[in-house]
Scaffold this motif. Sequence first.
Motif, PDB file in Angstrom:
ATOM      1  N   TYR A   1      30.300  91.194 -86.758  1.00 29.91           N
ATOM      2  CA  TYR A   1      29.471  90.649 -87.825  1.00 29.91           C
ATOM      3  C   TYR A   1      28.823  89.318 -87.451  1.00 29.91           C
ATOM      4  CZ  TYR A   1      31.527  94.316 -90.611  1.00 29.91           C
ATOM      5  OH  TYR A   1      31.913  95.543 -91.087  1.00 29.91           O
ATOM      6  N   LEU A   2      29.202  88.761 -86.327  1.00 33.46           N
ATOM      7  CA  LEU A   2      28.638  87.480 -85.894  1.00 33.46           C
ATOM      8  C   LEU A   2      27.117  87.564 -85.799  1.00 33.46           C
ATOM      9  CD1 LEU A   2      29.927  85.069 -83.256  1.00 33.46           C
ATOM     10  CD2 LEU A   2      27.585  85.821 -83.103  1.00 33.46           C
ATOM     11  N   GLU A   3      26.623  88.612 -85.204  1.00 33.39           N
ATOM     12  CA  GLU A   3      25.172  88.758 -85.020  1.00 33.39           C
ATOM     13  C   GLU A   3      24.440  88.822 -86.360  1.00 33.39           C
ATOM     14  OE1 GLU A   3      21.824  88.549 -82.922  1.00 33.39           O
ATOM     15  OE2 GLU A   3      23.786  88.569 -81.939  1.00 33.39           O
ATOM     16  N   ASP A   4      25.012  89.513 -87.345  1.00 31.87           N
ATOM     17  CA  ASP A   4      24.387  89.588 -88.668  1.00 31.87           C
ATOM     18  C   ASP A   4      24.308  88.214 -89.329  1.00 31.87           C
ATOM     19  OD1 ASP A   4      24.115  92.342 -88.394  1.00 31.87           O
ATOM     20  OD2 ASP A   4      25.967  92.778 -89.472  1.00 31.87           O
ATOM     21  N   ILE A   5      25.394  87.458 -89.238  1.00 28.61           N
ATOM     22  CA  ILE A   5      25.410  86.109 -89.813  1.00 28.61           C
ATOM     23  C   ILE A   5      24.407  85.231 -89.091  1.00 28.61           C
ATOM     24  CG2 ILE A   5      26.808  84.031 -90.163  1.00 28.61           C
ATOM     25  CD1 ILE A   5      29.243  85.955 -90.463  1.00 28.61           C
ATOM     26  N   LEU A   6      24.394  85.328 -87.781  1.00 31.42           N
ATOM     27  CA  LEU A   6      23.478  84.529 -86.970  1.00 31.42           C
ATOM     28  C   LEU A   6      22.020  84.856 -87.299  1.00 31.42           C
ATOM     29  CD1 LEU A   6      23.619  82.318 -84.884  1.00 31.42           C
ATOM     30  CD2 LEU A   6      23.832  84.052 -83.114  1.00 31.42           C
ATOM     31  N   LEU A   7      21.709  86.116 -87.527  1.00 31.23           N
ATOM     32  CA  LEU A   7      20.336  86.500 -87.880  1.00 31.23           C
ATOM     33  C   LEU A   7      19.903  85.897 -89.217  1.00 31.23           C
ATOM     34  CD1 LEU A   7      20.234  90.219 -86.722  1.00 31.23           C
ATOM     35  CD2 LEU A   7      18.974  88.301 -85.743  1.00 31.23           C
ATOM     36  N   ILE A   8      20.803  85.863 -90.185  1.00 30.70           N
ATOM     37  CA  ILE A   8      20.482  85.233 -91.477  1.00 30.70           C
ATOM     38  C   ILE A   8      20.201  83.754 -91.275  1.00 30.70           C
ATOM     39  CG2 ILE A   8      21.439  84.541 -93.718  1.00 30.70           C
ATOM     40  CD1 ILE A   8      22.917  87.284 -93.730  1.00 30.70           C
ATOM     41  N   LEU A   9      21.067  83.070 -90.529  1.00 33.08           N
ATOM     42  CA  LEU A   9      20.879  81.636 -90.294  1.00 33.08           C
ATOM     43  C   LEU A   9      19.584  81.359 -89.528  1.00 33.08           C
ATOM     44  CD1 LEU A   9      24.534  80.596 -89.390  1.00 33.08           C
ATOM     45  CD2 LEU A   9      23.343  80.253 -91.572  1.00 33.08           C
ATOM     46  N   LYS A  10      19.256  82.209 -88.571  1.00 27.73           N
ATOM     47  CA  LYS A  10      18.017  82.022 -87.813  1.00 27.73           C
ATOM     48  C   LYS A  10      16.791  82.230 -88.706  1.00 27.73           C
ATOM     49  CE  LYS A  10      19.608  83.099 -83.157  1.00 27.73           C
ATOM     50  NZ  LYS A  10      19.495  84.037 -82.017  1.00 27.73           N
ATOM     51  N   ALA A  11      16.852  83.186 -89.608  1.00 25.08           N
ATOM     52  CA  ALA A  11      15.739  83.409 -90.539  1.00 25.08           C
ATOM     53  C   ALA A  11      15.537  82.182 -91.422  1.00 25.08           C
ATOM     54  CB  ALA A  11      15.998  84.646 -91.391  1.00 25.08           C
ATOM     55  N   VAL A  12      16.625  81.619 -91.908  1.00 25.47           N
ATOM     56  CA  VAL A  12      16.539  80.411 -92.737  1.00 25.47           C
ATOM     57  C   VAL A  12      15.978  79.255 -91.914  1.00 25.47           C
ATOM     58  CG1 VAL A  12      17.893  78.705 -94.008  1.00 25.47           C
ATOM     59  CG2 VAL A  12      18.361  81.135 -94.310  1.00 25.47           C
TER      60      VAL A  12
END
Length: 100
Positions: free
Chosen positions: A70-81
Amino acid sequence: MNIYRLVIEGEDIKNEKVEISEDGPIGYGRHYKKWIMKSIIFMEKKYPASVLTKRLIEISENALKNDIKYLEDILLILKAVKETEQDDEEYYGQDEPVIV
């Protein structure tokens, strides 16, 4: 704490070498969980009503069980923000977007 730091920290965790056991990855442990919790705190403070905050919290429930997938999913949200904040800074010339 800011979004840029959270993204860098997430990338660092992602790039760490880990040993894989029958129970899953070893070596992330507290650092990974602490990063997840800091990410939740940041998103809840800065974007409390955002659908991305809600999604991050949902993903985190599984990720906190030390499930590194799930690290990649969390990281993608943070990168979008982060990218959205950068766009706002460039457009408005300041840290916070102007709400009209």
